[in-house]
Design a protein around this motif. Sequence first.
Motif, PDB file in Angstrom:
ATOM      1  N   ILE A 144     -12.895 -29.222   5.915  1.00 22.95           N
ATOM      2  CA  ILE A 144     -13.721 -27.997   5.369  1.00 22.95           C
ATOM      3  C   ILE A 144     -15.145 -28.223   5.863  1.00 22.95           C
ATOM      4  N   GLY A 145     -15.732 -29.466   6.024  1.00 23.40           N
ATOM      5  CA  GLY A 145     -17.074 -29.519   6.457  1.00 23.40           C
ATOM      6  C   GLY A 145     -17.157 -28.856   8.045  1.00 23.40           C
ATOM      7  N   THR A 146     -16.179 -29.002   8.760  1.00 27.75           N
ATOM      8  CA  THR A 146     -15.939 -28.369  10.203  1.00 27.75           C
ATOM      9  C   THR A 146     -15.881 -27.088  10.323  1.00 27.75           C
ATOM     10  N   VAL A 147     -15.157 -26.641   9.377  1.00 25.42           N
ATOM     11  CA  VAL A 147     -14.875 -24.944   9.420  1.00 25.42           C
ATOM     12  C   VAL A 147     -16.259 -24.397   8.696  1.00 25.42           C
ATOM     13  N   TYR A 148     -16.860 -25.184   7.671  1.00 27.25           N
ATOM     14  CA  TYR A 148     -18.305 -24.733   7.275  1.00 27.25           C
ATOM     15  C   TYR A 148     -19.165 -24.629   8.387  1.00 27.25           C
ATOM     16  N   ILE A 149     -19.302 -25.709   9.109  1.00 22.37           N
ATOM     17  CA  ILE A 149     -20.191 -25.784  10.189  1.00 22.37           C
ATOM     18  C   ILE A 149     -19.940 -24.752  11.216  1.00 22.37           C
ATOM     19  N   LEU A 150     -18.657 -24.394  11.525  1.00 27.12           N
ATOM     20  CA  LEU A 150     -18.516 -23.223  12.598  1.00 27.12           C
ATOM     21  C   LEU A 150     -18.806 -21.924  12.060  1.00 27.12           C
ATOM     22  N   GLN A 151     -18.623 -21.827  10.793  1.00 28.30           N
ATOM     23  CA  GLN A 151     -18.814 -20.603  10.241  1.00 28.30           C
ATOM     24  C   GLN A 151     -20.396 -20.209  10.106  1.00 28.30           C
ATOM     25  N   ARG A 152     -21.255 -21.072   9.775  1.00 30.37           N
ATOM     26  CA  ARG A 152     -22.857 -21.171   9.750  1.00 30.37           C
ATOM     27  C   ARG A 152     -23.115 -20.852  11.288  1.00 30.37           C
ATOM     28  N   MET A 153     -22.412 -21.448  12.220  1.00 30.74           N
ATOM     29  CA  MET A 153     -22.835 -21.214  13.586  1.00 30.74           C
ATOM     30  C   MET A 153     -22.488 -19.890  14.007  1.00 30.74           C
ATOM     31  N   ASN A 154     -21.599 -19.276  13.655  1.00 30.35           N
ATOM     32  CA  ASN A 154     -21.072 -17.823  13.887  1.00 30.35           C
ATOM     33  C   ASN A 154     -22.385 -16.969  13.023  1.00 30.35           C
ATOM     34  N   THR A 155     -22.751 -17.327  11.905  1.00 32.97           N
ATOM     35  CA  THR A 155     -23.678 -16.515  11.007  1.00 32.97           C
ATOM     36  C   THR A 155     -24.838 -16.388  11.694  1.00 32.97           C
ATOM     37  N   TYR A 156     -25.182 -17.564  12.465  1.00 34.39           N
ATOM     38  CA  TYR A 156     -26.406 -17.912  13.367  1.00 34.39           C
ATOM     39  C   TYR A 156     -26.655 -16.926  14.557  1.00 34.39           C
ATOM     40  N   ILE A 157     -25.328 -16.953  15.064  1.00 33.76           N
ATOM     41  CA  ILE A 157     -25.055 -16.322  16.340  1.00 33.76           C
ATOM     42  C   ILE A 157     -25.201 -14.606  16.083  1.00 33.76           C
ATOM     43  N   GLU A 158     -24.473 -14.211  15.164  1.00 32.42           N
ATOM     44  CA  GLU A 158     -24.635 -12.910  14.712  1.00 32.42           C
ATOM     45  C   GLU A 158     -26.043 -12.368  14.490  1.00 32.42           C
ATOM     46  N   ALA A 159     -26.807 -13.162  13.630  1.00 29.40           N
ATOM     47  CA  ALA A 159     -27.993 -12.789  13.252  1.00 29.40           C
ATOM     48  C   ALA A 159     -29.044 -12.616  14.420  1.00 29.40           C
ATOM     49  N   THR A 160     -28.758 -13.585  15.761  1.00 30.73           N
ATOM     50  CA  THR A 160     -29.574 -13.706  16.854  1.00 30.73           C
ATOM     51  C   THR A 160     -29.225 -12.265  17.471  1.00 30.73           C
ATOM     52  N   LYS A 161     -27.924 -12.009  17.698  1.00 29.94           N
ATOM     53  CA  LYS A 161     -27.678 -10.644  18.278  1.00 29.94           C
ATOM     54  C   LYS A 161     -28.182  -9.296  17.659  1.00 29.94           C
ATOM     55  N   GLU A 162     -28.292  -9.420  16.149  1.00 24.69           N
ATOM     56  CA  GLU A 162     -28.794  -8.287  15.375  1.00 24.69           C
ATOM     57  C   GLU A 162     -30.130  -8.193  15.710  1.00 24.69           C
TER      58      GLU A 162
END
Length: 129
Positions: A61-79
Amino acid sequence: MDKDIFIDILQRRMDKTDTEQFWVVALIYGLNGVLIFKKVAIISFLNKWIIITFSLFVTIIGTVYILQRMNTYIEATKEISQLVSNEKDAPDSMRHPSRWGGISPLGYGFYIFVIWVVWVATLIRYSSL
């Protein structure tokens, strides 16, 4: 609305993802630390496979959460890069972020590595019964 407001909101979201990842790693590390160092007390009332399975579940669950938060970070950077793409004063790294959205995958990889190493340590500790 002014684009500065959107940039501020996105930056706060990016900051929040970093903080959340840090605390997930700390939580998992601490949980496994307790399981490792309090083995004698814990094993007296729980089966070792329940402990190992629980620790594995939390780590996944922690691994999935870290990857999900990484994706959110990348999306915010692109925005943000879309918002500043026409700004002459914006640095190129903001206007044209890398594939990883301006982040180093090594940081997130390190977080994931740490939680899996501590899970392996828990597995080793409880497998030696």
